[in-house]
Each structure stands twice: as C-alpha cells, then as structure tokens.
Scaffold this active site. Structure first.
Site, mmCIF file in Angstrom:
data_model
loop_
_atom_site.group_PDB
_atom_site.id
_atom_site.type_symbol
_atom_site.label_atom_id
_atom_site.label_comp_id
_atom_site.label_asym_id
_atom_site.label_seq_id
_atom_site.Cartn_x
_atom_site.Cartn_y
_atom_site.Cartn_z
ATOM 1 N N ARG A 62 -2.757 -2.156 -3.516
ATOM 2 C CA ARG A 62 -3.988 -1.324 -3.275
ATOM 3 C C ARG A 62 -3.767 -0.233 -4.363
ATOM 4 O O ARG A 62 -2.863 0.536 -4.443
ATOM 5 C CB ARG A 62 -3.953 -0.603 -1.785
ATOM 6 C CG ARG A 62 -4.983 0.314 -1.790
ATOM 7 C CD ARG A 62 -4.766 0.852 -0.316
ATOM 8 N NE ARG A 62 -5.873 1.917 -0.196
ATOM 9 C CZ ARG A 62 -5.846 3.254 0.352
ATOM 10 N NH1 ARG A 62 -4.809 3.612 0.815
ATOM 11 N NH2 ARG A 62 -7.016 3.730 0.559
ATOM 12 N N ARG B 116 -10.536 16.988 6.596
ATOM 13 C CA ARG B 116 -11.394 17.235 5.455
ATOM 14 C C ARG B 116 -12.777 17.540 5.953
ATOM 15 O O ARG B 116 -13.372 17.123 6.651
ATOM 16 C CB ARG B 116 -11.448 15.864 4.461
ATOM 17 C CG ARG B 116 -10.082 15.589 3.888
ATOM 18 C CD ARG B 116 -10.219 14.505 3.147
ATOM 19 N NE ARG B 116 -9.215 13.508 3.406
ATOM 20 C CZ ARG B 116 -9.142 12.056 3.202
ATOM 21 N NH1 ARG B 116 -10.386 11.402 2.729
ATOM 22 N NH2 ARG B 116 -8.265 11.362 3.584
ATOM 23 N N HIS C 295 -12.692 3.432 0.027
ATOM 24 C CA HIS C 295 -12.633 2.491 1.459
ATOM 25 C C HIS C 295 -13.449 1.294 0.932
ATOM 26 O O HIS C 295 -13.932 0.897 1.987
ATOM 27 C CB HIS C 295 -13.501 3.361 2.717
ATOM 28 C CG HIS C 295 -12.660 4.360 3.218
ATOM 29 N ND1 HIS C 295 -13.280 5.244 3.981
ATOM 30 C CD2 HIS C 295 -11.292 4.629 3.571
ATOM 31 C CE1 HIS C 295 -12.234 6.180 4.639
ATOM 32 N NE2 HIS C 295 -11.301 5.540 4.245
ATOM 33 N N GLU D 174 -8.201 -4.482 5.872
ATOM 34 C CA GLU D 174 -8.220 -4.196 4.273
ATOM 35 C C GLU D 174 -7.232 -5.111 3.771
ATOM 36 O O GLU D 174 -7.437 -5.725 2.623
ATOM 37 C CB GLU D 174 -8.121 -2.658 3.999
ATOM 38 C CG GLU D 174 -9.117 -1.735 4.288
ATOM 39 C CD GLU D 174 -8.709 -0.339 4.493
ATOM 40 O OE1 GLU D 174 -8.532 0.094 3.488
ATOM 41 O OE2 GLU D 174 -8.646 0.208 5.602
ATOM 42 N N ASN E 56 0.863 -1.283 -0.080
ATOM 43 C CA ASN E 56 -0.025 -0.107 -0.063
ATOM 44 C C ASN E 56 0.915 1.367 0.059
ATOM 45 O O ASN E 56 1.717 1.642 0.922
ATOM 46 C CB ASN E 56 -0.901 -0.093 1.219
ATOM 47 C CG ASN E 56 -1.878 1.112 1.181
ATOM 48 O OD1 ASN E 56 -1.943 2.012 0.561
ATOM 49 N ND2 ASN E 56 -2.436 1.021 2.327
#
Ligand code: ADP
Length: 415
Positions: free
Chosen positions: A99, A250, A189, A396, A7
C-alpha cells in the site's frame, strides 16, 4: 498465488497473506491465510499474528526498524508451527503488494515496482511526508529480504481518484500554483472506495458503468467519495487527508484563515498549528474526551455529556453536508454506502447522518440498521426509500492482493 500484502505506517507494519489468482478473483473465492500487526517499531514492539483457524500469536520484543519487523514476521510466516496453509518457506510467497498512500499525478494505477517506480514514490514524499517514507521503508525492507526475483507491486490510495475532473480537483487559487507545485486535490482511501463500488456492483448485479453511489468511509480517518458511472468524480480528502469530513482527531473542512489566526494569537509555529489540526481536533477536540466514537456514544448515553453529543452531532452534520453536495454534483445518486469502523458498526451514526432528509426521500429501516453490525453486508433502507442505503464492510487488503495478481500476470482489470 500466495500474495503478501504489506501496509507500513511510521511505526507499524500490517500484513496479510491472501491466496488468490485470476480464477479466485472471478469466483470471488480468494482466501485470507494469515494476518499480522506489529506496532511501536523502534521501541518495545507489540506483535499480534494469526493464521486462519489458529489461535493468535502475541509477543512483545524490541524491533529497531521496519526491516527487523519484516524479518520477524517472515520468520513466523515460514515457521511450520504457525500452520499457514501452503506456506513452508520464502518461496511459497509469490508476490508482494504494497500500500502506498500518495501517487500524485504520476501513478494513476497500480504498478510493478522497479528502481524508477521507487524514485517516483520518493518524488511524492513532499505531498505525503508522513506516509510515503513509511511505505517506502516496507518496500526497501522487502527488496532486501526477498531479493530482486519476487515481483512487488505498489497500489496507491490516490489512484482511484485520478478520474476526478479538473472542476473537482483544482483549488480556486492561482492556476500557476497548480502548474508549478501540483497543488490540487488527490483524495485518499481510494482502495476502500473502489472496493465499495465493486461490492455494490456485485450485490446489485449492475454493470460497472451503472454504479452511481456515495461511498462514506467512516473510521478514525474519514472520507466521502462521489462515484458516477463507476468512477470517482469527487472526494472529501484533498491535498492531504486533513480535509473534508470531521474525523477522530482531524478537523476536516476549515477556513484557511484559522491557520494564520491560530499562529498569530496563540503564538505558535506552523508545525504546532498543524499538530492541533491533525491531532487535537475533530471528535477529540470538540468533546475534550476521546477520538473513539464508541466511547463518545457511551458518554452521551450514560452521562448525557453535552460536548460528547456536540461532537457526534457535528460529525453527522458534516456527513449530511457531503451527501447533499455529492447528490447535487452527480445529479442524483442510487445509494449511500457506509463503511469503516464507524460506518460498519454504528447504527446510531448512520441513522443520525441521514435523519431529517425527507427532501431526499432517504428512509432507513431501523430494524435492519440495528442488525447491520460486526461485518455484515446488507441494505438498511426501506423498500420505499428513494435512495438506497447499504452497509458494506471494506476490505482494502483484498484490492491490494488482487491488483498485485493483475499487475504481475499483466491482465487487464476484470472485476
Ligand atoms: P482507522 O481509520 O484507524 O482504520 P477504523 O476504521 O478502525 O479506523 O475505525 C475506528 C473507529 O470506529 C473508532 O472511532 C471506533 O470507536 C469506531 N467504532 C468501532 N466499533 C464501533 C461501534 N460499535 N460503534 C461506534 N463506533 C465504533
């Protein structure tokens, strides 16, 4: 098979080595053999590696790019003194799973990487200018280091959401803009939400088609996903991961007019406006203190800080908004599943997010809620609760490793 899961971020490289194959997947007996993180690639890099059952290896060393970082990691992985079971040289790694953040409409499932796939991922760069180039660096580096013979697979954050209907994914802007530029909601996600749906199915013994849940991934980045009949039908992040829930830095949902207003009145460029919305908004923007939820909760408790409380309340309010929206959209949901750093660890945020929702009949068991921290997977609602509430730690990397096996062996999804 020993799968190296990679990743890559713009200046970071995370990896895991997971031993898995079809039998492991069927018995849920995959084994994580090692994990690693290299941060600040391009300057004095910080290195943390750990083989299972061993103490951590930490170092700081200048690593100029992702290839240097991967080479460094491989050296450690194949060093017998690292004591990673079954790994002695490069040939003990059997496949690599990458990923990839954005797969646009092109990649609806995980694929084996070849030149055409790489071109496809490059074509998605305009949709994810920060993420896809970083993911590609990991792909280029591992192709160079491992050569062409090792199978490599790309797993996309967006692909789980490819089942969303047009009514969910289109913005109400001229349709030609979607046609011309593919401007639409993609969602992110996806591997996490997919893992949550899978675990919920395992915990409850339901069939995939009977999974009707709202998955809440609450970390520094946060997104909600409405899952109906086992499929994503809506999600809160959209064209980019800026949309939806309030996050660490964010803003989430916002009236687009704010952008023009800010540029005009602050006299700043578009880049600067988006820097405010991406990096200086959310929890840090409202509290003026930090994007770290743990620290905010401490500030609120110890100093009764008004803006820390406001940031937390707004964060929970936005979660509630999506629970209501998705429950209506899917004509009722069976469970709300919390995951991510905040969702897995903060009883307080879970409690406040579903408080005062008597109409929905959600009842949390305070004792169970307090117990559900530090990686515990459990139900935290009362027996009387109309909608179940679960805490399910995400994984994940497991999805990345399992998809890699599935694609390499060319077997259909079996779990
Ligand atoms: P990322 O999106 O970077 O993967 P994580 O899923 O690791 O983020 O989540 C990071 C967030 O989780 C931080 O805001 C952190 O404060 C929060 N967090 C971790 N543990 C706790 C806790 N015990 N209570 C509240 N928040 C927590």
């Amino acid at each position: 098979m020993n799968i190296l899961v990679l990743n890559c971020g713009s200046s970071s490289l995370k990896f895991q080595i997971i031993e898995t194959d079809i039998e492991h997947i069927e018995n849920d007996s995959d084994k994580r053999l090692a994990i690693g993180l290299i941060e600040r690639i391009g300057s004095q890099s910080i290195i943390t590696f750990k083989a299972c059952g061993q103490s951590a290896f930490k170092n700081a060393e200048p690593l100029r790019d992702h290839k240097a970082a991967l080479n460094y990691a491989i050296k450690w992985i194949t060093n017998p003194e690292s004591h990673i079971p079954g790994i002695n040289d490069l040939t003990d790694i059997h496949a690599i799973g990458h990923r990839v953040v954005h797969g646009s409409e092109r990649f609806k499932k995980s694929v084996r990487i070849d030149d055409t796939v790489i071109e496809g991922i490059e074509d998605c760069i305009p949709l994810a200018p920060l993420h896809n180039p970083a993911n590609l660096k990991g792909i280029y580096a591992s192709r160079e280091i491992f050569g062409p013979s090792i199978p490599q697979v790309a797993i996309f954050d967006t692909s789980f959401h490819s089942t969303m209907p047009e009514t969910s994914y289109l913005f109400a802007i001229p349709y030609q803009l979607y046609r011309r530029f593919k401007i639409r909601k993609y969602g992110f996600h996806g591997t996490s939400h997919r893992f949550i749906a899978y675990r919920y199915r395992k915990i409850t013994g339901k069939e995939r088609d009977d999974v009707n849940i709202i998955s809440m991934h609450l970390g520094n980045g946060a997104s909600a996903c409405a899952i109906k009949n086992g499929k994503s039908v809506d999600t809160s992040m959209s064209l980019t991961p800026l949309d939806g829930l309030m996050m660490g830095t964010r803003c989430g949902d916002i009236d687009p007019t704010v952008i023009e207003f800010l540029a005009h009145n602050e006299g700043i460029s578009m880049d600067e406006v988006f820097s405010v919305l991406n990096k200086r908004s959310g929890l840090i923007g409202i509290s003026g203190l930090t994007n770290d939820m743990r620290d905010l909760l401490d500030e609120e408790k110890e100093h009764d800080d008004r803006r820390a409380r406001l940031a937390i309340d707004m964060f929970c309010h936005r979660i509630k908004k999506y629970i209501g929206f998705y429950t209506a959209e899917t004509n009722g949901t069976d469970a709300i599943c919390f995951t991510g750093g905040i969702g897995e660890n903060s009883a307080e945020i879970r409690k406040r997010s579903v408080a005062n929702m008597d109409y929905f009949g959600i009842e949390i068991d305070d004792k169970l809620n307090e117990q559900a921290v530090g990686g515990k997977e459990m139900k935290i609602s009362t027996e009387d609760s109309k909608i179940d509430v679960y805490v399910i730690p995400t994984n994940e990397e497991l999805i990345l490793a399992r998809d890699t096996v599935r694609v390499v062996l060319n077997v259909p999804r079996i779990w």
